[in-house]
Motif scaffolding. Structure first.
Motif, short mmCIF file in Angstrom:
data_model
loop_
_atom_site.label_atom_id
_atom_site.label_comp_id
_atom_site.label_asym_id
_atom_site.label_seq_id
_atom_site.Cartn_x
_atom_site.Cartn_y
_atom_site.Cartn_z
N ARG B 36 0.80 -1.21 0.00
CA ARG B 36 0.00 0.00 0.00
C ARG B 36 0.84 1.27 0.00
NH1 ARG B 36 -4.32 0.87 0.93
NH2 ARG B 36 -4.17 2.19 2.75
N LYS B 37 2.04 1.13 0.43
CA LYS B 37 2.94 2.27 0.47
C LYS B 37 3.07 2.93 -0.89
CE LYS B 37 6.45 1.94 3.85
NZ LYS B 37 7.61 1.15 4.21
N ARG B 40 0.27 5.17 -1.97
CA ARG B 40 0.21 6.34 -1.11
C ARG B 40 1.28 7.35 -1.50
NH1 ARG B 40 1.69 7.37 4.50
NH2 ARG B 40 0.31 9.03 5.21
N SER B 44 0.43 10.94 -3.38
CA SER B 44 0.33 11.73 -2.16
C SER B 44 -0.15 13.16 -2.40
CB SER B 44 1.67 11.74 -1.43
OG SER B 44 2.66 12.26 -2.28
N GLU B 45 0.45 13.86 -3.34
CA GLU B 45 0.07 15.26 -3.51
C GLU B 45 -1.20 15.42 -4.32
OE1 GLU B 45 1.06 17.98 -2.02
OE2 GLU B 45 2.27 16.60 -0.85
N PRO B 48 -4.41 12.15 -2.94
CA PRO B 48 -4.21 11.34 -1.74
C PRO B 48 -5.39 10.40 -1.54
CG PRO B 48 -4.70 13.62 -1.16
CD PRO B 48 -4.56 13.57 -2.64
N GLU B 49 -5.14 9.37 -0.78
CA GLU B 49 -6.17 8.33 -0.63
C GLU B 49 -7.45 8.87 -0.01
OE1 GLU B 49 -4.49 5.21 1.59
OE2 GLU B 49 -3.49 4.32 -0.14
N TRP B 50 -7.32 9.89 0.79
CA TRP B 50 -8.53 10.34 1.47
C TRP B 50 -9.52 11.00 0.54
CZ3 TRP B 50 -9.28 15.40 0.78
CH2 TRP B 50 -8.16 16.22 0.60
N THR B 51 -9.08 11.38 -0.69
CA THR B 51 -10.03 12.06 -1.58
C THR B 51 -11.23 11.18 -1.87
OG1 THR B 51 -8.81 11.36 -3.53
CG2 THR B 51 -8.40 13.59 -2.71
N GLY B 53 -12.47 9.29 0.19
CA GLY B 53 -13.26 9.32 1.41
C GLY B 53 -14.33 10.39 1.37
N LEU B 54 -14.04 11.48 0.69
CA LEU B 54 -15.05 12.53 0.55
C LEU B 54 -16.26 11.99 -0.20
CD1 LEU B 54 -13.04 15.70 -0.49
CD2 LEU B 54 -14.51 15.47 1.50
N ARG B 55 -15.95 11.26 -1.26
CA ARG B 55 -17.03 10.64 -2.04
C ARG B 55 -17.80 9.65 -1.20
NH1 ARG B 55 -18.32 11.72 -7.62
NH2 ARG B 55 -16.59 12.98 -8.36
N GLN B 56 -17.02 8.88 -0.42
CA GLN B 56 -17.65 7.86 0.41
C GLN B 56 -18.59 8.51 1.42
OE1 GLN B 56 -15.01 5.18 2.36
NE2 GLN B 56 -14.05 4.49 0.46
#
Lengths: 202, 81
Positions: B36-37, B40, B44-45, B48-51, B53-56
């Motif tokens: 997974r590294k 990531r 990263s810039e 990032p993986e969290w983007t 999460g916004l959809r989720q």
């Protein structure tokens, strides 16, 4: 107003389309104000306003964008009346969003939610529209009544802030009880509302 | 939340954890050894993986069953119109 009387078919279409966007309104509202119960109150308020203003909806245009403007205005008004405080929704607490390697704690969906709620409102809504709702910058600019460049800049700043918070694991608690902070938020909201009088104001 | 899937992901050795994953991802559970590294660092810039999460966050609400009071409200408005 001023538009030709709607046929029964058009009215039925309006109701159908309005019904279809309710889940999206709930999602947008939840992102804006955090708590599900308050978010749903806001959606109800927006639905009432949308219904009252239905003659101003142009068939064939985006119902989602049109109702988001209404919801947003209702939110800004209510915020200024101090109804919403960006409270944190504990319902999202335990879901894991990502589990980065090399980091002890995974990122939870709740972290994202909390981080989102710490953003200044204009950045939060820009990020919600573009990053979560999937609107284009152009559409988001129209919804917020501002320039595309402004939206791009807000989204960029919001992303940078979230990135910092989420990757460093330092998500500040919003200082709600702090009078100065609260005043600053209200001033931002006034600025936002002033820049957006295009929409339906009931 | 109706659609919460629990997937157990066993990382090597002592880093055994159970992750709950939102189902909106139709992807199968992550392979245990997935590097997974890489993803990531690469994204990263820009992404990032969290983007996602916004959809989720958004989609998880969209996919919730609609409380009946919304339909009731619209039906009521429809009748009084």
């Amino acid at each position: 107003m001023g538009s030709p009387a709607r046929t029964a078919g058009e009215k039925a279409d309006f109701k159908k389309e309005l019904t279809e966007v309710v889940p999206h309104l709930r999602a947008f509202a939840r992102g804006l104000c955090g708590r599900p119960d308050m978010a749903d109150d806001l959606v109800q308020e927006a639905l009432l306003k949308a219904w009252a203003a239905q003659d101003r909806f142009e068939p064939g245009t985006s119902m989602r964008a049109w109702t988001f403007v209404i919801l947003r205005n209702a939110y800004l008004t209510d915020m200024r009346r101090n109804r919403f405080r960006g409270d944190y929704d504990e319902g999202v607490a335990e879901r894991v969003l990502t589990a980065p390697a090399g980091q002890e704690e995974p990122i939870h969906l709740s972290d994202m939610h909390r981080a989102l709620l710490t953003l200044p409102p204009e950045r939060r809504e820009a990020l919600l529209l573009v990053g979560a709702g999937g609107f284009s910058y152009e559409e988001a600019a129209e919804i917020c009544g501002c320039a595309i460049g402004t939206i791009k800049s807000r989204v960029g700043r919001a992303r940078a802030a979230l990135n910092t918070m989420l990757t460093s694991g330092s998500i500040p608690q919003r200082a709600i009880g702090d009078g100065a902070a609260h005043r600053a938020i209200l001033e931002e909201l006034d600025g936002l509302a002033a820049g957006n009088r295009v929409a339906v104001n009931q | 939340m109706v659609c919460v899937m629990i997937s157990a992901s066993f990382l090597s050795g002592n880093r055994q954890k159970v992750f709950e994953v939102l189902t909106s991802s139709k992807k199968p559970p992550r392979p245990a050894e997935a590097p997974r590294k890489k993803g990531r660092e690469q994204g990263s810039e820009r992404n990032p993986e969290w983007t996602q999460g916004l959809r989720q966050l958004y989609n998880s609400v969209v996919e919730e069953p609609l409380p009946g009071n919304f339909k009731d409200l619209l039906d009521k408005l429809d009748k009084t119109a």
